[in-house]
Scaffold this motif. Structure first.
Motif, short mmCIF file in Angstrom:
data_model
loop_
_atom_site.label_atom_id
_atom_site.label_comp_id
_atom_site.label_asym_id
_atom_site.label_seq_id
_atom_site.Cartn_x
_atom_site.Cartn_y
_atom_site.Cartn_z
N ARG A 71 48.17 54.60 -31.26
CA ARG A 71 48.31 54.91 -29.84
C ARG A 71 46.95 55.16 -29.22
O ARG A 71 45.99 55.56 -29.89
CB ARG A 71 49.24 56.10 -29.63
CG ARG A 71 50.70 55.79 -30.02
CD ARG A 71 51.61 56.98 -29.80
NE ARG A 71 51.65 57.38 -28.41
CZ ARG A 71 52.40 56.79 -27.47
NH1 ARG A 71 53.17 55.76 -27.79
NH2 ARG A 71 52.38 57.21 -26.24
N LEU A 72 46.85 54.91 -27.92
CA LEU A 72 45.57 54.97 -27.22
C LEU A 72 44.81 56.28 -27.41
O LEU A 72 43.59 56.26 -27.58
CB LEU A 72 45.77 54.68 -25.73
CG LEU A 72 45.64 53.21 -25.31
CD1 LEU A 72 46.13 53.01 -23.89
CD2 LEU A 72 44.20 52.73 -25.46
N TYR A 105 40.54 54.16 -20.58
CA TYR A 105 41.12 55.46 -20.95
C TYR A 105 40.02 56.51 -21.07
O TYR A 105 40.14 57.62 -20.53
CB TYR A 105 41.88 55.31 -22.26
CG TYR A 105 42.58 56.57 -22.73
CD1 TYR A 105 43.93 56.76 -22.46
CD2 TYR A 105 41.91 57.56 -23.43
CE1 TYR A 105 44.60 57.90 -22.89
CE2 TYR A 105 42.55 58.71 -23.85
CZ TYR A 105 43.90 58.88 -23.58
OH TYR A 105 44.54 60.02 -23.99
N LEU A 125 44.75 49.82 -16.69
CA LEU A 125 46.11 49.53 -17.15
C LEU A 125 47.19 50.00 -16.18
O LEU A 125 48.28 49.43 -16.17
CB LEU A 125 46.33 50.15 -18.53
CG LEU A 125 45.64 49.46 -19.70
CD1 LEU A 125 46.21 49.93 -21.03
CD2 LEU A 125 45.71 47.94 -19.62
N ASP A 126 46.92 51.01 -15.38
CA ASP A 126 47.92 51.38 -14.37
C ASP A 126 48.08 50.26 -13.34
O ASP A 126 49.19 50.00 -12.86
CB ASP A 126 47.52 52.68 -13.68
CG ASP A 126 47.66 53.89 -14.59
OD1 ASP A 126 48.26 53.75 -15.68
OD2 ASP A 126 47.14 54.97 -14.24
N GLN A 129 50.04 47.43 -15.13
CA GLN A 129 51.47 47.69 -15.27
C GLN A 129 52.19 47.66 -13.92
O GLN A 129 53.35 47.23 -13.84
CB GLN A 129 51.68 49.03 -15.98
CG GLN A 129 51.26 48.96 -17.45
CD GLN A 129 51.40 50.30 -18.15
OE1 GLN A 129 50.89 51.30 -17.68
NE2 GLN A 129 52.11 50.31 -19.26
N ASN A 205 51.47 50.75 -28.00
CA ASN A 205 51.13 51.00 -26.60
C ASN A 205 51.87 50.00 -25.73
O ASN A 205 51.52 48.81 -25.71
CB ASN A 205 49.62 50.87 -26.39
CG ASN A 205 48.83 51.81 -27.28
OD1 ASN A 205 48.76 53.01 -27.04
ND2 ASN A 205 48.23 51.26 -28.35
N ASP A 206 52.88 50.46 -25.03
CA ASP A 206 53.80 49.58 -24.32
C ASP A 206 53.16 49.09 -23.02
O ASP A 206 53.30 49.73 -21.96
CB ASP A 206 55.10 50.31 -24.03
CG ASP A 206 56.17 49.40 -23.46
OD1 ASP A 206 55.89 48.19 -23.29
OD2 ASP A 206 57.27 49.89 -23.18
N PHE A 212 50.81 54.12 -17.85
CA PHE A 212 50.17 55.06 -18.76
C PHE A 212 49.73 56.32 -18.04
O PHE A 212 49.62 57.38 -18.65
CB PHE A 212 48.95 54.41 -19.42
CG PHE A 212 49.30 53.40 -20.48
CD1 PHE A 212 49.74 53.81 -21.73
CD2 PHE A 212 49.18 52.05 -20.23
CE1 PHE A 212 50.06 52.89 -22.71
CE2 PHE A 212 49.49 51.11 -21.20
CZ PHE A 212 49.94 51.53 -22.44
N PHE A 214 46.72 56.86 -16.50
CA PHE A 214 45.34 57.19 -16.83
C PHE A 214 44.73 58.12 -15.78
O PHE A 214 43.93 58.98 -16.09
CB PHE A 214 44.49 55.92 -16.87
CG PHE A 214 44.63 55.12 -18.12
CD1 PHE A 214 45.59 55.39 -19.08
CD2 PHE A 214 43.78 54.05 -18.36
CE1 PHE A 214 45.71 54.64 -20.23
CE2 PHE A 214 43.88 53.29 -19.51
CZ PHE A 214 44.86 53.58 -20.44
#
Length: 297
Positions: A71-72, A105, A125-126, A129, A205-206, A212, A214
């Motif tokens: 995981r991150l 991250y 990543l936000d 997603q 990590n989906d 996530f 962040f």
């Protein structure tokens, strides 16, 4: 050299002037620290010291069992632990592909340790997603993720002399990666357990699930996006700016593929150097070669 963190042993290449500003180079999938073979010497020539680890799952001595170990937060803690092992309190962080996810991250969660961020190929990543939830282009672009987390993915890549793994590196077009570059990555991932451990990054990590979270990135940031990269939509790129509150620069490469550090090391090195030198106080665009430029710092 090797750095031991608890019971994990990481293979790390440290090079460049000993008194140079430290630059942490985080590779992506399916690569290793040799991702930076073409880029790092250009950074050394500019007076920078580079720190390039084979990350968790890629270093043979840092390959824990169990998906959750990838995981991150664990991946980010590895990066900080490697810096600690070298006596480095803060660094300029550069990441490509999954390495960019770790770098985003770190920049969001530990800005006290990150002087600047240069993210290659993968957006915040936000933003990624969000785009996946609302954007058909990103949904199509993310289909490969569903395959990588499926049962039998590793076996698929390694069958028939790793034919599909070879194909993964050539899908961006003939001549994007050299035969020597492809061979070094295939050699790494056909070693016992390497590819399965590398795929644990996707399993743990989906990318296609809930955000996530962040949070905003406050450090000076450059994001280098390749317009021909089929993994990322324009919306994900556009939304990334909303997650950076510090000085931000978007660089769009019109012809370079997803494999940016290997295919265009000159431009990548120039962008890293410019971001390091600017530190948010001047415009990096004045010191880099021509590219499609936008941003605020």
């Amino acid at each position: 050299m090797q750095i031991t963190l608890d019971d994990l042993v990481f293979d790390v290449t440290v090079d460049g002037p000993p008194d140079g500003e430290p630059v942490l180079l985080l590779h992506g999938f399916p690569h290793n620290k040799e991702s930076w073979t073409e880029t790092a010497p250009l950074l050394h020539a500019a007076g920078l010291r580079t720190i390039a680890p084979d990350q968790r799952g890629y270093s043979p001595g840092a390959r824990p069992a169990g998906t959750d170990a990838y995981r991150l937060p664990h991946l980010a803690a590895d990066a900080l632990g490697i810096l600690d092992g070298l006596g480095v309190t803060g660094a300029h962080v550069v990441g490509h592909d999954w390495g960019a996810a770790v770098a985003w991250y770190l920049a969001a969660k530990r800005p006290d340790r990150v002087h600047t961020l240069t993210a290659l190929a993968i957006p915040h990543l936000d933003a990624y997603q969000y785009a996946y939830r609302v954007d058909e282009e990103q949904q199509r672009s993310s289909e490969y993720v569903k395959f990588l987390v499926s049962d039998g993915a590793a076996e698929h890549f390694l069958a028939d002399g790793a034919a599909q793994l070879h194909a993964w590196f050539t899908q961006a077009g003939e001549g994007v990666l050299t035969d020597a570059q492809i061979e070094r990555y295939v050699r790494t991932h056909t070693g016992p357990g390497t590819l399965d451990a590398a795929l644990n990054w996707y399993r743990a990590n989906d990318l296609l699930g809930d955000p996530f979270g962040f949070g905003p990135v406050t450090v000076p940031t450059t994001f280098v996006y390749s317009r021909t990269d089929t993994a990322v939509s324009e919306l994900a790129v556009e939304k990334t700016a909303e997650h950076v509150t510090g000085p931000y620069r978007l660089v769009t490469l019109e012809e370079t593929s997803h494999w940016q550090p290997q295919q265009d090391p000159g431009t990548i090195a120039a962008e890293i150097i410019a971001r390091v030198r600017a530190r948010g106080t001047s415009d990096p665009a004045t010191t880099v070669p021509p590219a499609t430029r936008s941003g605020r710092g």
